[in-house]
Motif scaffolding. Structure first.
Motif, PDB file in Angstrom:
ATOM      1  N   LYS B 338       0.849  -1.200   0.000  1.00  0.00           N
ATOM      2  CA  LYS B 338       0.000   0.000   0.000  1.00  0.00           C
ATOM      3  C   LYS B 338       0.882   1.247   0.000  1.00  0.00           C
ATOM      4  CE  LYS B 338      -3.556  -0.009   2.941  1.00  0.00           C
ATOM      5  NZ  LYS B 338      -4.245  -0.310   4.238  1.00  0.00           N
ATOM      6  N   LEU B 339       0.528   2.229  -0.821  1.00  0.00           N
ATOM      7  CA  LEU B 339       1.325   3.460  -0.865  1.00  0.00           C
ATOM      8  C   LEU B 339       1.356   4.138   0.502  1.00  0.00           C
ATOM      9  CD1 LEU B 339       0.200   4.868  -4.340  1.00  0.00           C
ATOM     10  CD2 LEU B 339       2.355   3.743  -3.779  1.00  0.00           C
ATOM     11  N   THR B 340       0.256   4.027   1.244  1.00  0.00           N
ATOM     12  CA  THR B 340       0.205   4.672   2.563  1.00  0.00           C
ATOM     13  C   THR B 340       1.084   3.959   3.594  1.00  0.00           C
ATOM     14  OG1 THR B 340      -1.824   3.433   2.941  1.00  0.00           O
ATOM     15  CG2 THR B 340      -2.078   5.737   2.313  1.00  0.00           C
ATOM     16  N   ASP B 341       1.684   2.827   3.217  1.00  0.00           N
ATOM     17  CA  ASP B 341       2.617   2.152   4.137  1.00  0.00           C
ATOM     18  C   ASP B 341       4.064   2.596   3.932  1.00  0.00           C
ATOM     19  OD1 ASP B 341       0.630   0.766   5.378  1.00  0.00           O
ATOM     20  OD2 ASP B 341       0.919  -1.101   4.250  1.00  0.00           O
ATOM     21  N   LEU B 342       4.296   3.494   2.952  1.00  0.00           N
ATOM     22  CA  LEU B 342       5.677   3.900   2.667  1.00  0.00           C
ATOM     23  C   LEU B 342       6.128   4.993   3.620  1.00  0.00           C
ATOM     24  CD1 LEU B 342       5.505   3.885  -1.230  1.00  0.00           C
ATOM     25  CD2 LEU B 342       6.723   2.263   0.240  1.00  0.00           C
ATOM     26  N   LYS B 343       7.088   4.666   4.466  1.00  0.00           N
ATOM     27  CA  LYS B 343       7.619   5.642   5.421  1.00  0.00           C
ATOM     28  C   LYS B 343       8.509   6.654   4.706  1.00  0.00           C
ATOM     29  CE  LYS B 343       7.647   3.170   9.832  1.00  0.00           C
ATOM     30  NZ  LYS B 343       6.281   2.720   9.573  1.00  0.00           N
ATOM     31  N   VAL B 344       8.420   7.903   5.114  1.00  0.00           N
ATOM     32  CA  VAL B 344       9.233   8.946   4.473  1.00  0.00           C
ATOM     33  C   VAL B 344      10.297   9.458   5.439  1.00  0.00           C
ATOM     34  CG1 VAL B 344       7.386   9.638   2.906  1.00  0.00           C
ATOM     35  CG2 VAL B 344       7.654  10.837   5.086  1.00  0.00           C
ATOM     36  N   ASP B 345      11.445   9.854   4.870  1.00  0.00           N
ATOM     37  CA  ASP B 345      12.537  10.425   5.660  1.00  0.00           C
ATOM     38  C   ASP B 345      12.521  11.946   5.600  1.00  0.00           C
ATOM     39  OD1 ASP B 345      13.873   7.812   6.156  1.00  0.00           O
ATOM     40  OD2 ASP B 345      14.073   7.842   3.976  1.00  0.00           O
ATOM     41  N   VAL B 346      12.132  12.447   4.430  1.00  0.00           N
ATOM     42  CA  VAL B 346      12.193  13.891   4.188  1.00  0.00           C
ATOM     43  C   VAL B 346      10.887  14.344   3.558  1.00  0.00           C
ATOM     44  CG1 VAL B 346      13.376  15.710   2.870  1.00  0.00           C
ATOM     45  CG2 VAL B 346      14.712  13.834   3.862  1.00  0.00           C
ATOM     46  N   VAL B 347      10.414  15.510   3.978  1.00  0.00           N
ATOM     47  CA  VAL B 347       9.268  16.138   3.314  1.00  0.00           C
ATOM     48  C   VAL B 347       9.736  17.501   2.820  1.00  0.00           C
ATOM     49  CG1 VAL B 347       6.979  17.145   3.645  1.00  0.00           C
ATOM     50  CG2 VAL B 347       7.528  14.902   4.639  1.00  0.00           C
ATOM     51  N   PHE B 348       9.537  17.737   1.536  1.00  0.00           N
ATOM     52  CA  PHE B 348       9.966  19.015   0.934  1.00  0.00           C
ATOM     53  C   PHE B 348       8.749  19.733   0.356  1.00  0.00           C
ATOM     54  CE2 PHE B 348      11.467  21.049  -3.178  1.00  0.00           C
ATOM     55  CZ  PHE B 348      11.895  22.220  -2.579  1.00  0.00           C
ATOM     56  N   ILE B 349       8.453  20.881   0.921  1.00  0.00           N
ATOM     57  CA  ILE B 349       7.367  21.722   0.396  1.00  0.00           C
ATOM     58  C   ILE B 349       8.018  22.967  -0.188  1.00  0.00           C
ATOM     59  CG2 ILE B 349       5.305  23.060   1.000  1.00  0.00           C
ATOM     60  CD1 ILE B 349       4.857  20.926   3.265  1.00  0.00           C
ATOM     61  N   GLY B 350       7.995  23.077  -1.505  1.00  0.00           N
ATOM     62  CA  GLY B 350       8.645  24.186  -2.187  1.00  0.00           C
ATOM     63  C   GLY B 350       8.710  23.922  -3.672  1.00  0.00           C
ATOM     64  N   SER B 351       9.618  24.629  -4.384  1.00  0.00           N
ATOM     65  CA  SER B 351       9.878  24.527  -5.825  1.00  0.00           C
ATOM     66  C   SER B 351       8.949  25.432  -6.633  1.00  0.00           C
ATOM     67  CB  SER B 351       9.755  23.101  -6.354  1.00  0.00           C
ATOM     68  OG  SER B 351       8.420  22.809  -6.707  1.00  0.00           O
ATOM     69  N   CYS B 352       9.303  25.624  -7.912  1.00  0.00           N
ATOM     70  CA  CYS B 352       8.476  26.470  -8.784  1.00  0.00           C
ATOM     71  C   CYS B 352       7.091  25.881  -8.993  1.00  0.00           C
ATOM     72  CB  CYS B 352       9.173  26.717 -10.120  1.00  0.00           C
ATOM     73  SG  CYS B 352       9.562  25.229 -11.058  1.00  0.00           S
ATOM     74  N   THR B 353       6.895  24.629  -8.615  1.00  0.00           N
ATOM     75  CA  THR B 353       5.585  23.994  -8.759  1.00  0.00           C
ATOM     76  C   THR B 353       4.641  24.395  -7.623  1.00  0.00           C
ATOM     77  OG1 THR B 353       6.803  22.126  -9.660  1.00  0.00           O
ATOM     78  CG2 THR B 353       4.473  21.780  -9.241  1.00  0.00           C
ATOM     79  N   ASN B 354       5.147  24.415  -6.405  1.00  0.00           N
ATOM     80  CA  ASN B 354       4.279  24.590  -5.230  1.00  0.00           C
ATOM     81  C   ASN B 354       4.991  25.331  -4.092  1.00  0.00           C
ATOM     82  OD1 ASN B 354       2.864  21.473  -5.959  1.00  0.00           O
ATOM     83  ND2 ASN B 354       1.578  23.235  -5.545  1.00  0.00           N
ATOM     84  N   SER B 355       5.258  26.609  -4.265  1.00  0.00           N
ATOM     85  CA  SER B 355       5.904  27.353  -3.169  1.00  0.00           C
ATOM     86  C   SER B 355       5.276  28.726  -2.982  1.00  0.00           C
ATOM     87  CB  SER B 355       7.387  27.530  -3.472  1.00  0.00           C
ATOM     88  OG  SER B 355       7.529  28.294  -4.664  1.00  0.00           O
ATOM     89  N   ARG B 356       4.053  28.871  -3.488  1.00  0.00           N
ATOM     90  CA  ARG B 356       3.391  30.174  -3.397  1.00  0.00           C
ATOM     91  C   ARG B 356       2.601  30.259  -2.094  1.00  0.00           C
ATOM     92  NH1 ARG B 356       3.689  28.151  -8.364  1.00  0.00           N
ATOM     93  NH2 ARG B 356       5.108  29.343  -9.693  1.00  0.00           N
ATOM     94  N   ILE B 357       2.117  31.428  -1.788  1.00  0.00           N
ATOM     95  CA  ILE B 357       1.459  31.627  -0.489  1.00  0.00           C
ATOM     96  C   ILE B 357       0.279  30.663  -0.317  1.00  0.00           C
ATOM     97  CG2 ILE B 357       0.038  33.569  -1.344  1.00  0.00           C
ATOM     98  CD1 ILE B 357       1.515  33.313   2.197  1.00  0.00           C
ATOM     99  N   GLU B 358      -0.450  30.404  -1.400  1.00  0.00           N
ATOM    100  CA  GLU B 358      -1.595  29.493  -1.316  1.00  0.00           C
ATOM    101  C   GLU B 358      -1.133  28.072  -0.953  1.00  0.00           C
ATOM    102  OE1 GLU B 358      -0.850  31.573  -3.758  1.00  0.00           O
ATOM    103  OE2 GLU B 358      -2.602  32.809  -4.226  1.00  0.00           O
ATOM    104  N   ASP B 359       0.035  27.679  -1.490  1.00  0.00           N
ATOM    105  CA  ASP B 359       0.582  26.350  -1.198  1.00  0.00           C
ATOM    106  C   ASP B 359       0.993  26.254   0.272  1.00  0.00           C
ATOM    107  OD1 ASP B 359       0.444  25.537  -3.952  1.00  0.00           O
ATOM    108  OD2 ASP B 359       2.229  26.757  -4.330  1.00  0.00           O
ATOM    109  N   ILE B 360       1.588  27.342   0.766  1.00  0.00           N
ATOM    110  CA  ILE B 360       2.046  27.324   2.154  1.00  0.00           C
ATOM    111  C   ILE B 360       0.855  27.344   3.106  1.00  0.00           C
ATOM    112  CG2 ILE B 360       3.386  28.651   3.858  1.00  0.00           C
ATOM    113  CD1 ILE B 360       5.273  29.316   1.461  1.00  0.00           C
ATOM    114  N   ARG B 361      -0.196  28.063   2.718  1.00  0.00           N
ATOM    115  CA  ARG B 361      -1.434  28.028   3.527  1.00  0.00           C
ATOM    116  C   ARG B 361      -1.995  26.610   3.593  1.00  0.00           C
ATOM    117  NH1 ARG B 361      -3.845  32.850   0.357  1.00  0.00           N
ATOM    118  NH2 ARG B 361      -2.878  34.613   1.415  1.00  0.00           N
ATOM    119  N   ALA B 362      -1.990  25.935   2.450  1.00  0.00           N
ATOM    120  CA  ALA B 362      -2.550  24.572   2.414  1.00  0.00           C
ATOM    121  C   ALA B 362      -1.757  23.638   3.322  1.00  0.00           C
ATOM    122  CB  ALA B 362      -2.550  24.051   0.971  1.00  0.00           C
TER     123      ALA B 362
END
Lengths: 203, 476
Positions: B338-362
């Motif tokens: 299951k994809l939800t069983d995959l443990k993560v080491d790092v979470v990155f919120i940013g980049s030209c795709t998703n780093s605008r104020i609306e993304d940070i609010r979400a």
């Protein structure tokens, strides 16, 4: 730009689709301010192990492919980033021609600016050339841009098509900025018209 | 007056920028805005210098530093990596020598080139916009024709303000209906790439249409257009509408007053005419899109978060099976997991795709009142100094820091593995960036692409998680 007319050489088989530009030259090697020297890091993540030693399983670390001048691959070659460092790395390694069923648009453009010829051929033909390439030094492939044919080691000729303007520039090694500069009066008059109609685009 | 053939948004912008058509059909296309950064320009300026050429329109050119720099406080004391320092210094030197406007590194307007263009009001409807970066497609959200170019083309635009281009084919992707709960622009574009494939858009310019696209804010539209290149098309666009005009009105450098009124007259003529021809039409139902996450090593290898790791043994095509086996192995997965069983080491919120104020609010809405799971490094990298400032004014930085996220300086950061923010071999990341290629975020790194809200949910869960199970506990 170095002209490309005709090339006979060793072709390396890379039987993969979606070879992206991060594979061709990973971003950590994009810090040079020169066009030269990227060849040693071409396909770096495949060519070298974590300790920096060569990975003997990768085709470009095997004889005779260390001297490959042609690369054969499958669909969507060069996808991903717009980095022109990808054709620079191929060229610096010695690869002057890539043959694949199709190419990503920006990579395709970038090749022509650097004397690297991207040749589109049907998947079945690429699969045959892939088998040819696996024969190594006994199987030299000729790419003739003048006649627009690839000559297989068995002598069979496979035709391909290159956009006429690009072919002309490539055969003669021409700088297309110089060509465009000849249109300066047209650019001047475009700007006058646009400035009158859309003044917010001008400082 | 004879009736003109109905045209698409792309056709109209293209036609308005053709300086000349060469005998073989190649157009000399005028470029209205050229954005530049430190990585893809040094060799272009060298070329200008060698030929004794200059920049034709410095007023239509803008430079910014984004790819190379650290996103921690070290930027204030000088760039540590000597090669990065040289590349940045080279851009600064070239800007001074050639008279190119450059946003200084420590200016509050500094940020990712595809965030700052729209944010400053420089990227506008009807424009042709280029940059030596494939994610230039982002600016198409403004109703512009925007695409990435290589360094030789950067040199060509600097010298001539034009490019030699062949016309592209028109593709329309309509996303009808309302987007489901928990979904965003990121989920839309990942679902689109899953449907058309990584080469599905090759040779096309994509116009995004339909109710679900209209309902997106500008940040959401930018996310969709940004990843257009991941579907093989160089440019994606959304017709300008009131959402676009309201956004432009808030920008510092957008046209104002009489100039804006005049610009609006033209902008309102841009949307595709009824009956215009599209070479390819694709339709999706928004309500069928669930929160998406990639499992493999190209963006086409994507599934709803409720999915399981596919089994290569079930694939008959040999080339596809081999590719899938490699993906499963590289990503350290087990078929059926299951994809939800995959443990993560790092979470990155940013980049030209998703780093605008609306993304940070979400992201902050999910993070509020929760804690980043033990053993997870979670970082939030605003897209620009102005985004950072706006987020701090809203208190989002405090919410994120209290939850255990790192709050960093603006830049490309962990999207591409060329600055200090990188994965180490074997690390698994949940990332709001755009490419999950092998080694993209650092050699041996394993990237799962998802939305900002999904990334925040993964951070607090410690594994890939369905954001619909992590709804906001409190209002922001």
């Amino acid at each position: 730009m170095q002209a490309f007319t005709k090339l006979t050489g060793i072709a390396a088989p890379l039987p993969k689709a979606n070879v992206d530009t991060d594979q061709i030259i990973p971003a950590r090697f994009l810090k040079s301010i020169s066009r030269l020297g990227f060849g040693k890091n071409l396909f770096a993540n495949f060519r070298y192990k974590e300790d920096g030693s060569e990975n003997p399983d990768f085709v470009l670390n095997q004889e005779p492919y260390r001297k490959a001048e042609v690369l054969i691959a499958f669909e969507n070659f060069g996808c991903g980033s717009s980095r022109e460092h990808a054709p620079w790395a191929l060229l610096d390694f010695g690869i002057r021609c890539v043959i694949a069923p199709d190419f990503a648009d920006i990579f395709h453009n970038n090749c022509f600016k650097n004397g690297v010829l991207p040749v589109r051929l049907p998947k079945e033909v690429c699969a045959q050339l892939m088998e040819d390439a696996k024969l190594g030094a006994n199987a030299r492939i000729t790419v003739d841009l003048e006649r627009e044919v690839v000559v297989r080691p068995n002598g069979e000729e496979v035709p391909f098509k290159i956009d006429p303007l690009r072919r002309h520039l490539m055969l003669n090694g021409l700088d297309d900025i110089g060509q465009t500069m000849q249109h300066a009066p047209a650019i001047d008059s475009f700007e006058s018209r646009q400035k009158a109609a859309q003044p917010w685009l001008y400082a | 007056m004879s009736a003109q053939k109905p045209r698409t948004l792309f056709d109209k912008i293209w036609d308005a920028h053709v300086v000349e058509t060469l005998p073989d059909g190649t157009a000399l296309l005028y470029i209205d805005l050229h954005l530049t950064h430190e990585v893809t320009t040094p060799q272009a300026f060298d070329g200008l210098r060698a030929a004794g050429r200059g920049i034709r329109r410095p007023d239509a050119t803008l430079g910014v530093i984004d790819h190379n720099i650290a996103t921690d406080s070290s930027r204030y004391t000088g760039i540590v990596d000597p090669e990065s320092a040289l590349q940045v210094a080279t851009l600064e030197k070239n800007a001074a020598e050639f008279g190119m406007p450059l946003i200084p590194l420590l200016d509050e307007r500094q940020g990712i080139v595809h965030v700052i263009g729209p944010e400053l009001g420089r990227s506008l409807p009807g424009m042709t916009i280029v940059c030596g970066d494939s994610h230039t497609s982002t600016h198409g959200a403004m109703g512009a024709l925007a695409f990435g170019i290589g360094t030789s083309e950067v040199e060509h635009v600097l010298a001539t303000q034009t490019l030699l281009q062949k016309p592209a084919k028109n593709m329309r992707i309509s996303v009808d209906g309302n987007l489901a709960f928990g979904c965003s622009g990121k989920d839309i574009v990942l679902a689109i790439i899953g449907k058309i494939g990584t080469a599905g858009g090759t040779g096309h310019v994509i116009e995004y249409a339909g109710d679900a696209i209209r309902a997106l804010d500008m940040a959401g539209r930018m996310t969709v257009c940004n990843m257009t290149i991941e579907g093989g098309a160089r440019a994606g666009m959304v017709a300008p509408d009131q959402t676009t005009y309201d956004y432009i009105a808030r920008t510092p450098n957008g046209p104002k007053g009489a100039a804006l009124a005049r610009a609006m007259e033209w902008w309102k003529t841009l949307p595709t005419d009824a009956g215009a021809h599209f070479d390819t039409e694709i339709r999706l139902n928004a309500h069928e899109i669930a929160p998406q996450v990639t499992w493999g090593t190209n963006p086409e290898a994507v599934l709803p978060i409720t999915g399981i790791v596919p089994n290569p043994a079930e694939v008959t095509d040999e080339a596809k099976r081999v590719q899938m086996e490699r993906m499963v192995q590289y990503m350290g997965l087990t078929p059926g997991q299951k994809l939800t069983d995959l443990k993560v080491d790092v979470v990155f919120i940013g980049s030209c795709t998703n780093s605008r104020i609306e993304d940070i609010r979400a992201a902050a809405a999910i993070a509020k009142g929760r804690r980043v799971a033990d053993g997870v490094r979670a970082m939030v990298v605003p897209g620009s100094g102005l985004v950072k400032k706006a987020a701090e004014a809203e208190g989002l930085d405090r919410i994120l820091k209290e939850a255990g996220f790192e709050w960093r300086e603006a830049g490309c950061s962990m999207c591409l593995g060329m600055n200090p923010d990188k994965l180490t071999p074997g690390q698994r990341s949940a990332s709001t960036s755009n490419r999950n290629f092998e080694g993209r975020q650092g050699p041996g790194g394993r990237t799962h692409l998802l939305s900002p809200a999904m990334a925040a949910a993964a951070a607090v869960a410690g594994h890939l998680a369905d954001v619909r199970d992590y709804q906001p506990k409190e209002a922001l």
